[in-house]
Write a protein that holds these residues in place. Sequence first.
Motif, PDB file in Angstrom:
ATOM      1  N   SER A 258      29.106  -1.933  33.785  1.00  0.00           N
ATOM      2  CA  SER A 258      29.495  -0.855  32.886  1.00  0.00           C
ATOM      3  C   SER A 258      30.910  -0.443  33.247  1.00  0.00           C
ATOM      4  O   SER A 258      31.218  -0.173  34.388  1.00  0.00           O
ATOM      5  CB  SER A 258      28.549   0.327  33.004  1.00  0.00           C
ATOM      6  OG  SER A 258      28.883   1.104  34.109  1.00  0.00           O
TER       7      SER A 258
ATOM      8  N   LEU B  46      34.769   4.912  32.116  1.00  0.00           N
ATOM      9  CA  LEU B  46      35.394   5.439  30.904  1.00  0.00           C
ATOM     10  C   LEU B  46      36.905   5.515  31.083  1.00  0.00           C
ATOM     11  O   LEU B  46      37.397   5.843  32.152  1.00  0.00           O
ATOM     12  CB  LEU B  46      34.848   6.834  30.606  1.00  0.00           C
ATOM     13  CG  LEU B  46      33.376   6.890  30.189  1.00  0.00           C
ATOM     14  CD1 LEU B  46      32.921   8.329  30.086  1.00  0.00           C
ATOM     15  CD2 LEU B  46      33.146   6.165  28.884  1.00  0.00           C
TER      16      LEU B  46
ATOM     17  N   ASN C 271      40.759   6.934  30.502  1.00  0.00           N
ATOM     18  CA  ASN C 271      41.304   8.292  30.498  1.00  0.00           C
ATOM     19  C   ASN C 271      41.239   8.902  29.106  1.00  0.00           C
ATOM     20  O   ASN C 271      40.904  10.071  28.940  1.00  0.00           O
ATOM     21  CB  ASN C 271      42.754   8.281  30.973  1.00  0.00           C
ATOM     22  CG  ASN C 271      42.827   8.247  32.486  1.00  0.00           C
ATOM     23  OD1 ASN C 271      41.866   8.659  33.160  1.00  0.00           O
ATOM     24  ND2 ASN C 271      43.918   7.740  33.015  1.00  0.00           N
TER      25      ASN C 271
ATOM     26  N   LEU D 291      37.783  10.031  28.403  1.00  0.00           N
ATOM     27  CA  LEU D 291      37.460  11.263  29.140  1.00  0.00           C
ATOM     28  C   LEU D 291      38.087  12.481  28.461  1.00  0.00           C
ATOM     29  O   LEU D 291      37.461  13.539  28.356  1.00  0.00           O
ATOM     30  CB  LEU D 291      37.981  11.167  30.573  1.00  0.00           C
ATOM     31  CG  LEU D 291      37.068  10.437  31.555  1.00  0.00           C
ATOM     32  CD1 LEU D 291      37.726  10.354  32.930  1.00  0.00           C
ATOM     33  CD2 LEU D 291      35.717  11.143  31.656  1.00  0.00           C
TER      34      LEU D 291
ATOM     35  N   GLU E 142      22.655   1.191  32.265  1.00  0.00           N
ATOM     36  CA  GLU E 142      23.359   1.957  33.284  1.00  0.00           C
ATOM     37  C   GLU E 142      24.065   3.163  32.666  1.00  0.00           C
ATOM     38  O   GLU E 142      24.582   3.099  31.555  1.00  0.00           O
ATOM     39  CB  GLU E 142      24.369   1.070  33.989  1.00  0.00           C
ATOM     40  CG  GLU E 142      24.796   1.660  35.308  1.00  0.00           C
ATOM     41  CD  GLU E 142      25.582   0.654  36.120  1.00  0.00           C
ATOM     42  OE1 GLU E 142      26.510   1.061  36.809  1.00  0.00           O
ATOM     43  OE2 GLU E 142      25.238  -0.535  36.051  1.00  0.00           O
ATOM     44  N   ASP E 143      24.070   4.259  33.401  1.00  0.00           N
ATOM     45  CA  ASP E 143      24.710   5.484  32.948  1.00  0.00           C
ATOM     46  C   ASP E 143      26.223   5.281  32.863  1.00  0.00           C
ATOM     47  O   ASP E 143      26.865   4.992  33.869  1.00  0.00           O
ATOM     48  CB  ASP E 143      24.387   6.591  33.978  1.00  0.00           C
ATOM     49  CG  ASP E 143      24.950   7.930  33.554  1.00  0.00           C
ATOM     50  OD1 ASP E 143      25.599   7.975  32.485  1.00  0.00           O
ATOM     51  OD2 ASP E 143      24.727   8.902  34.273  1.00  0.00           O
ATOM     52  N   PRO E 144      26.795   5.410  31.673  1.00  0.00           N
ATOM     53  CA  PRO E 144      28.241   5.194  31.558  1.00  0.00           C
ATOM     54  C   PRO E 144      29.049   6.257  32.301  1.00  0.00           C
ATOM     55  O   PRO E 144      30.240   6.095  32.528  1.00  0.00           O
ATOM     56  CB  PRO E 144      28.495   5.258  30.053  1.00  0.00           C
ATOM     57  CG  PRO E 144      27.323   5.972  29.475  1.00  0.00           C
ATOM     58  CD  PRO E 144      26.167   5.725  30.384  1.00  0.00           C
TER      59      PRO E 144
ATOM     60  N   LEU F 237      30.983   9.793  37.796  1.00  0.00           N
ATOM     61  CA  LEU F 237      31.970  10.696  37.217  1.00  0.00           C
ATOM     62  C   LEU F 237      31.586  12.139  37.554  1.00  0.00           C
ATOM     63  O   LEU F 237      30.492  12.589  37.244  1.00  0.00           O
ATOM     64  CB  LEU F 237      31.999  10.494  35.706  1.00  0.00           C
ATOM     65  CG  LEU F 237      33.073  11.274  34.962  1.00  0.00           C
ATOM     66  CD1 LEU F 237      34.436  10.657  35.227  1.00  0.00           C
ATOM     67  CD2 LEU F 237      32.786  11.280  33.477  1.00  0.00           C
TER      68      LEU F 237
ATOM     69  N   ALA G 139      36.396  15.439  37.261  1.00  0.00           N
ATOM     70  CA  ALA G 139      37.170  14.408  36.564  1.00  0.00           C
ATOM     71  C   ALA G 139      37.271  14.739  35.075  1.00  0.00           C
ATOM     72  O   ALA G 139      38.313  14.543  34.450  1.00  0.00           O
ATOM     73  CB  ALA G 139      36.512  13.042  36.759  1.00  0.00           C
ATOM     74  N   LEU G 140      36.177  15.262  34.554  1.00  0.00           N
ATOM     75  CA  LEU G 140      36.170  15.636  33.144  1.00  0.00           C
ATOM     76  C   LEU G 140      37.141  16.802  32.917  1.00  0.00           C
ATOM     77  O   LEU G 140      37.908  16.838  31.966  1.00  0.00           O
ATOM     78  CB  LEU G 140      34.758  16.040  32.725  1.00  0.00           C
ATOM     79  CG  LEU G 140      34.543  16.260  31.227  1.00  0.00           C
ATOM     80  CD1 LEU G 140      34.686  14.946  30.466  1.00  0.00           C
ATOM     81  CD2 LEU G 140      33.183  16.885  30.961  1.00  0.00           C
TER      82      LEU G 140
ATOM     83  N   ALA H 195      40.656  15.665  32.953  1.00  0.00           N
ATOM     84  CA  ALA H 195      41.019  15.029  31.676  1.00  0.00           C
ATOM     85  C   ALA H 195      41.433  16.098  30.682  1.00  0.00           C
ATOM     86  O   ALA H 195      42.419  15.947  29.950  1.00  0.00           O
ATOM     87  CB  ALA H 195      39.837  14.231  31.144  1.00  0.00           C
ATOM     88  N   PHE H 196      40.697  17.178  30.694  1.00  0.00           N
ATOM     89  CA  PHE H 196      41.019  18.273  29.777  1.00  0.00           C
ATOM     90  C   PHE H 196      42.378  18.882  30.125  1.00  0.00           C
ATOM     91  O   PHE H 196      43.182  19.195  29.250  1.00  0.00           O
ATOM     92  CB  PHE H 196      39.912  19.329  29.831  1.00  0.00           C
ATOM     93  CG  PHE H 196      39.956  20.281  28.677  1.00  0.00           C
ATOM     94  CD1 PHE H 196      39.782  19.818  27.378  1.00  0.00           C
ATOM     95  CD2 PHE H 196      40.175  21.637  28.873  1.00  0.00           C
ATOM     96  CE1 PHE H 196      39.826  20.688  26.297  1.00  0.00           C
ATOM     97  CE2 PHE H 196      40.234  22.513  27.802  1.00  0.00           C
ATOM     98  CZ  PHE H 196      40.048  22.034  26.505  1.00  0.00           C
TER      99      PHE H 196
ATOM    100  N   ARG I  68      44.821  17.360  31.424  1.00  0.00           N
ATOM    101  CA  ARG I  68      45.873  16.442  30.978  1.00  0.00           C
ATOM    102  C   ARG I  68      46.217  16.711  29.516  1.00  0.00           C
ATOM    103  O   ARG I  68      47.381  16.662  29.128  1.00  0.00           O
ATOM    104  CB  ARG I  68      45.420  14.987  31.132  1.00  0.00           C
ATOM    105  CG  ARG I  68      45.616  14.418  32.512  1.00  0.00           C
ATOM    106  CD  ARG I  68      45.611  12.894  32.469  1.00  0.00           C
ATOM    107  NE  ARG I  68      44.412  12.344  31.862  1.00  0.00           N
ATOM    108  CZ  ARG I  68      43.269  12.146  32.522  1.00  0.00           C
ATOM    109  NH1 ARG I  68      43.187  12.461  33.808  1.00  0.00           N
ATOM    110  NH2 ARG I  68      42.228  11.646  31.909  1.00  0.00           N
TER     111      ARG I  68
END
Lengths: 183, 183, 255
Positions: free
Chosen positions: A85, A88, A90, A93, C143-145, C149, C153-154, C157-158, C160
């Motif tokens: 997998s 993700l 950037n 995200l 599998e968990d994508p 994470l 990290a999320l 991203a925000f 950014r």
Amino acid sequence: MLFREPETAALEALLFVAKNPLSAELLGEILELDVLKIEELLHELRNRYKGDSCGLKLLDINGAYILGTKPEVARYIEILYKQPSHALSNAALEVLSIIAYKQPVTRGEVDFIRGVQSDRALATLVEKGLVKDVGRKDGPGRPILYSTTEQFLLHFGLSSLDDMPNLEEVGLDSEDEAASALE
Amino acid sequence: MLFREPETAALEALLFVAKNPLSAELLGEILELDVLKIEELLHELRNRYKGDSCGLKLLDINGAYILGTKPEVARYIEILYKQPSHALSNAALEVLSIIAYKQPVTRGEVDFIRGVQSDRALATLVEKGLVKDVGRKDGPGRPILYSTTEQFLLHFGLSSLDDMPNLEEVGLDSEDEAASALE
Amino acid sequence: MESQKTVPQVELPAYKGPLDLLLTLIQQEKVDIYDIPIARIADQFVEAIRNMGPMDMEVTTEFLVLAAQLLYIKSRELLPKPPKDEQGQVEEEGLRQELVERLLAYRTFKQAAQELEALETSSGRSYCREVDVEGLLANVEPEDPLKGLSFDALWQAFCRVIERAEKGEEIHHVEPDEIAIDVMLADVLRRVILHPKGMRFYQLMRIGSRMEMVVSFLALLELLQSGKVRAEQLTLLSDIMLFPTKKAWEFTEEE
């Protein structure tokens, strides 16, 4: 034990190549042995596979037989076949974070906030089941609205979207400044 | 002999479920063992399958491994699949030997060497997956080039093309000349 | 002729082609392939074809072509050779040589085919399984994508996204006096939306030029008028605070 070796070998080979489980009757026909003898040879095979260094197993499915793998080795088979997998991107995200904070939201809105096109990243998220189509926005073009899925909540251990850290609380520097000035 | 039993079992299971032969490197990655250790375990498996009551065989195809059945039991499998023995006709064997030694080669070149049309035999070989189209030759008509497949190696129990029986040197030389006359 | 008596032994359907037949005749005669008695072999060849009976037209043609070639070589050999006809001599040698080479090549591959046949019986004919990968994985959870994470990290991203909005790259790269009002409009709205708890008007300034201030102010006026942004000034001298309204999200319809 020592006789019927060629037949045992043939039996094993048949169970190996079979696409579906084979009945003792059919095996007997092919090997020209009676069913009792077949059962005996099957028993012998079953014993042979008991060893810890053996990864195969004689499966008995509703009275028909086929070779399979032992449950202990399942995880290696998963590794062999599982699609690696991809983490993700950037972009994905960013899109996910925007949708998480401002759901439901249209692609056009996401594009506007990011200042760039987000169609591919959005498609990836939908495909991976992190984001889903939840209806259409009223207005011209009736664009699709997107929200995060349960899988998204589950992953971050959130029981609902209300558990998301508050955008206002987490704070941006400039934004904090602004907020404190306000108070 | 007694240690690494779980890994041997997993190795056997991987070779059992593999769609295509697996390299020692890939097996090592999945089992978290170095290649030398994998080779050792493969050797152990190979020995295990030597017994007359065993119908399986460790196949080595171009340095990659997979489980298959022993040649001795082929006829039983052919009964199971209700296939007439898939032994090849003389004509097909001739075409196949020319392709095997001179690959990649065009049908015209094969025809020239045999002095007879080979289209039907060639079609059979392609259908059986022993030979495949690998592109086109430069030049007039851009004829299709044929090569042998992994299935070819499997069918004849060869590990690689290097295992092919040696051709008489004289024969090959004069043949090259003849073929070049054609080109 | 004596040779004709040997011909009927030949079982024709077994021949894989004219070269095969020729090779068999040569072997039956036990003669050297480099020294074929062409006259005799040619006759035997023709006789063999005559005995073939109705056959596939194409195959028959191929046999006839070789027969013609053999007869031609035979005739050349039988003809008295004019002493000065060197070219004819060379041509005849060439034809014979070509035939020998083709026979040798064919013989080599015929032998190779026999070796393959032996291999097929002795070590080959191994069967592998037809593996149903989907079936194998039927019970395996995908599998968990998001594996590995973190929420951080999320969040990054925000951030950014916000940073990019703050930088307003398309604004910086344009001379301030070229800043189009609609570009500035989108830029201001984007930044206000990303500051739900309010931002100061002066924070909108990046360059600080008079032109930038004027264009920003015009953009803001338009946003205020359309009700997408709300402005507050607590006291007369405090900063003007800008807030997104619910209507702020109605921009897509305009695009």
